[in-house]
Design a protein around this motif. Structure first.
Motif, PDB file in Angstrom:
ATOM      1  N   HIS A   1      35.516  34.913  28.484  1.00  0.00           N
ATOM      2  CA  HIS A   1      35.329  33.872  27.479  1.00  0.00           C
ATOM      3  C   HIS A   1      34.286  34.296  26.463  1.00  0.00           C
ATOM      4  CE1 HIS A   1      37.707  30.340  28.231  1.00  0.00           C
ATOM      5  NE2 HIS A   1      37.593  30.548  29.520  1.00  0.00           N
TER       6      HIS A   1
ATOM      7  N   ILE B   1      54.480  28.194  31.879  1.00  0.00           N
ATOM      8  CA  ILE B   1      53.072  28.593  31.861  1.00  0.00           C
ATOM      9  C   ILE B   1      52.899  29.839  30.991  1.00  0.00           C
ATOM     10  CG2 ILE B   1      51.060  29.127  33.294  1.00  0.00           C
ATOM     11  CD1 ILE B   1      52.189  26.475  34.104  1.00  0.00           C
TER      12      ILE B   1
ATOM     13  N   ILE C   1      56.235  26.879  36.508  1.00  0.00           N
ATOM     14  CA  ILE C   1      55.999  26.163  37.772  1.00  0.00           C
ATOM     15  C   ILE C   1      56.560  24.763  37.589  1.00  0.00           C
ATOM     16  CG2 ILE C   1      54.321  25.312  39.437  1.00  0.00           C
ATOM     17  CD1 ILE C   1      52.345  27.314  38.445  1.00  0.00           C
TER      18      ILE C   1
ATOM     19  N   SER D   1      40.845  27.872  27.529  1.00  0.00           N
ATOM     20  CA  SER D   1      41.151  27.467  28.901  1.00  0.00           C
ATOM     21  C   SER D   1      42.595  27.008  29.003  1.00  0.00           C
ATOM     22  CB  SER D   1      40.252  26.300  29.304  1.00  0.00           C
ATOM     23  OG  SER D   1      39.142  26.789  29.988  1.00  0.00           O
ATOM     24  N   GLY D   2      43.245  27.434  30.073  1.00  0.00           N
ATOM     25  CA  GLY D   2      44.628  27.000  30.282  1.00  0.00           C
ATOM     26  C   GLY D   2      45.643  27.796  29.489  1.00  0.00           C
ATOM     27  N   ALA D   3      45.197  28.873  28.828  1.00  0.00           N
ATOM     28  CA  ALA D   3      46.119  29.669  28.020  1.00  0.00           C
ATOM     29  C   ALA D   3      47.109  30.448  28.874  1.00  0.00           C
ATOM     30  CB  ALA D   3      45.333  30.624  27.131  1.00  0.00           C
ATOM     31  N   GLY D   4      46.732  30.707  30.131  1.00  0.00           N
ATOM     32  CA  GLY D   4      47.612  31.464  31.023  1.00  0.00           C
ATOM     33  C   GLY D   4      47.078  32.847  31.364  1.00  0.00           C
ATOM     34  N   LYS D   5      45.805  33.077  31.125  1.00  0.00           N
ATOM     35  CA  LYS D   5      45.219  34.401  31.361  1.00  0.00           C
ATOM     36  C   LYS D   5      45.233  34.767  32.842  1.00  0.00           C
ATOM     37  CE  LYS D   5      41.279  33.096  29.551  1.00  0.00           C
ATOM     38  NZ  LYS D   5      41.561  31.664  29.255  1.00  0.00           N
ATOM     39  N   THR D   6      44.734  33.831  33.672  1.00  0.00           N
ATOM     40  CA  THR D   6      44.698  34.096  35.112  1.00  0.00           C
ATOM     41  C   THR D   6      46.110  34.316  35.651  1.00  0.00           C
ATOM     42  OG1 THR D   6      42.674  32.820  35.383  1.00  0.00           O
ATOM     43  CG2 THR D   6      44.040  33.113  37.345  1.00  0.00           C
ATOM     44  N   THR D   7      47.038  33.487  35.167  1.00  0.00           N
ATOM     45  CA  THR D   7      48.427  33.604  35.608  1.00  0.00           C
ATOM     46  C   THR D   7      48.967  35.004  35.299  1.00  0.00           C
ATOM     47  OG1 THR D   7      48.658  31.268  35.094  1.00  0.00           O
ATOM     48  CG2 THR D   7      50.687  32.505  35.444  1.00  0.00           C
TER      49      THR D   7
ATOM     50  N   GLN E   1      38.946  34.811  39.783  1.00  0.00           N
ATOM     51  CA  GLN E   1      38.056  34.029  38.921  1.00  0.00           C
ATOM     52  C   GLN E   1      36.987  33.275  39.708  1.00  0.00           C
ATOM     53  OE1 GLN E   1      40.201  31.495  36.219  1.00  0.00           O
ATOM     54  NE2 GLN E   1      38.383  31.058  35.025  1.00  0.00           N
TER      55      GLN E   1
ATOM     56  N   LYS F   1      53.799  28.073  46.564  1.00  0.00           N
ATOM     57  CA  LYS F   1      53.048  26.934  46.041  1.00  0.00           C
ATOM     58  C   LYS F   1      53.772  25.624  46.321  1.00  0.00           C
ATOM     59  CE  LYS F   1      49.774  29.280  44.546  1.00  0.00           C
ATOM     60  NZ  LYS F   1      48.620  29.516  43.776  1.00  0.00           N
TER      61      LYS F   1
END
Ligand SMILES: Nc1ncnc2c1ncn2[C@@H]1O[C@H](COP(=O)(O)OP(=O)(O)OP(=O)(O)O)[C@@H](O)[C@H]1O
Ligand SMILES: [Mg+2]
Lengths: 250, 243
Positions: free
Chosen positions: B197, B23, B18, B43-49, B89, A248
């Motif tokens: 969600h 994160i 990061i 949103s932005g909680a870190g789920k995707t990460t 996502q 990144k």
């Protein structure tokens, strides 16, 4: 041409200056700087070339070509600042292009091994290679940005970095080569190439000039293809780490 | 929790940063094998990460992640990603037809997808076979999600990471996908981690649920925890989502 007639050509500088002044384009300073710089730079190059041609020594030819490669590398690398080790990658590409083209030209005795030929042709090859490198790096860095998701997708499905970057790489190589190919399609119809015009003005036989121009154009096709391809394959691995992850903060 | 089950994936004190931004903060916990765990949070909680860590698209800054009792670094990246499949996502598509997209997991390995199988996959996610030769750029958001799910299934992963795969779907399609994933879970014993969600969905489809907030896991347990949360933050989150 004498220095007197050359000074009269400064009329061509005065016209834009007057226009800039009356229309308030604010380009007077830039125009003067550009004029002075081009006079100094070109005259200096002229004297250096005269010296090198007269001496006809391999050392000076080698130094000239090295200098060209260093300046061109410095110019092109800025477009790929986000790619690790870009300086040596551009430098290596330019060296390879120079060695490749000169070996073919001299090896098949297409051009004589004199300073005139080697330096003029090297200048054109290295200059074009530099422009190609800039075009390629510009496109490649923006393709990577724009298609980061596709790259991640391919990796997430078990693809290798090369597979993940393949379509962006190919698109960038192609896009950077298109101007070279397109300009050759219409050459002679719209405008005469600068080098050919120069030769004709200097009194060369037009057919001779055309033959030489063809040689240069074919040479530039190779230059375009090899520059983009080599630079592409040298650059893409540094976008990933050895765990096959897209980096990144490059 | 889950002491009864073998973990398919285990996080031990995992932190991900990061550029000095934390994160994910000291995540510890397991995703039980053969079960569906839903992952919810703002949103932005870190789920995707967190899911990307499991697919090894990114590496943890500190802590360990185990996939079936083996540290994630010990896997060949390609083998791991075939074992732990992910539906991203944004449901990105590669250029080309739906068929080319479905074939991608196999074509990357130099293999071919049987067109019959491609048709069945499409049918499973509720798309007619006439879509097979459509260009992927002509698909709607929901259709892309369907193709993306089908594509992830091609590798037959043992662990399936699903990131908001029904966010653009109508009610009927959503139902169809929920049933498909349940069926896969039951038929093949596939471990599922499903970000959503939709709290009704999280409760209905999940055996277990993780609630994440600001890079931390603030609650884990059986999905019924969402019905009457004990944790104050979770209660507020659930209430907020219901409104
Ligand atoms: N590449 C990145 N660079 C900088 N910040 C990032 C990057 N990826 C994620 N983040 C940040 O990490 C945090 C968690 O992101 P993540 O995508 O995991 O959230 P999420 O829980 O999936 O949210 P959503 O429900 O909106 O999808 C966010 O604050 C995001 O801005
Ligand atoms: Mg997300």
């Amino acid at each position: 041409m004498t220095y007197l007639t050359l000074s009269i050509t400064l009329i061509f500088v005065v016209i834009p200056l007057v226009l800039s002044k009356t229309l308030r384009l604010g380009l007077e300073k830039d125009t003067i700087v550009a004029t002075v710089r081009s006079i100094i730079q070109l005259l200096a190059v002229g004297f250096i070339l005269k010296f090198v041609f007269d001496s006809d020594s391999l050392i000076y030819i080698f130094l000239m070509v090295t200098l060209m490669i260093i300046v061109a590398t410095h110019n092109a690398k800025r477009k790929g600042a986000s790619i690790k080790g870009i300086t040596w990658k551009v430098g290596l590409t330019l060296v390879l292009i120079e060695v490749l083209t000169q070996s073919i030209l001299l090896g098949f005795q297409i051009t004589p091994p004199t300073a005139q030929y080697i330096i003029s042709i090297s200048g054109m090859v290295i200059g074009n290679s530099m422009v190609l490198a800039i075009l390629f790096l510009n496109r490649f860095t923006s393709e990577i940005e724009a298609h980061q998701e596709q790259t991640e997708l391919v990796l997430s499905l078990g693809g290798t970095p090369k597979q993940a970057i393949h379509s962006q790489l190919i698109k960038s190589i192609k896009a950077s080569m298109i101007p070279t190919i397109e300009s050759q399609k219409t050459v002679g119809l719209v405008q005469l190439p600068g080098m050919m015009s120069g030769q004709i003005i200097a009194g060369a036989d037009p057919i001779q000039a055309v033959q030489f121009q063809l040689l240069i154009m074919f040479l530039l096709l190779t230059t375009a293809a090899v520059t983009s391809t080599m630079l592409g394959f040298l650059s893409y691995p540094t976008l990933f780490n050895n765990r096959m992850q897209l980096l990144k903060n490059r | 929790m889950n002491t009864k089950y073998k973990p398919a994936i285990h996080f031990n004190d995992v932190t991900y940063t990061i550029n000095d931004n934390v994160i994910l903060k000291r995540i510890t916990g397991s995703f039980p094998e053969g079960k569906i765990t839903t992952l919810v949070g703002p949103s932005g909680a870190g789920k995707t990460t967190l899911l990307k860590l499991c697919n090894h698209l990114i590496s943890a800054g500190s802590g360990e992640i185990y996939i079936k009792d083996k540290a994630i670094e010990q896997y060949e990246p390609v083998e791991l990603r075939k074992l732990v499949g992910m539906a991203l996502q944004s449901a990105p598509m590669v250029e080309g037809t739906v068929f080319e997209n479905l074939s991608l997991p196999l074509s990357l390995q130099g293999e071919k997808l049987d067109p019959k199988e491609a048709e069945e996959l499409l049918e499973d996610v509720g798309l007619g076979k006439e879509y097979l030769h459509r260009s992927s750029t002509d698909l709607s958001g929901g259709q892309r999600q369907k193709v993306s799910i089908a594509r992830t299934l091609v590798n037959r992963p043992k662990v399936l990471l699903l990131d908001e795969i029904t966010s653009s779907l109508d009610f009927a399609s959503l139902h169809e996908i929920e049933e498909l994933i349940s069926k896969i879970n039951q038929k093949y014993g596939t471990t599922i981690i499903w970000i959503t969600h939709n709290l009704k969905q999280a409760l209905l489809i999940g055996n277990y649920t993780w609630v994440m907030m600001d890079g931390e896991v603030i609650e884990t347990g059986e999905s019924s925890l969402l019905e009457s949360p004990v944790n104050e933050k979770v209660r507020r989150f659930v209430k907020g989502e219901a409104e």
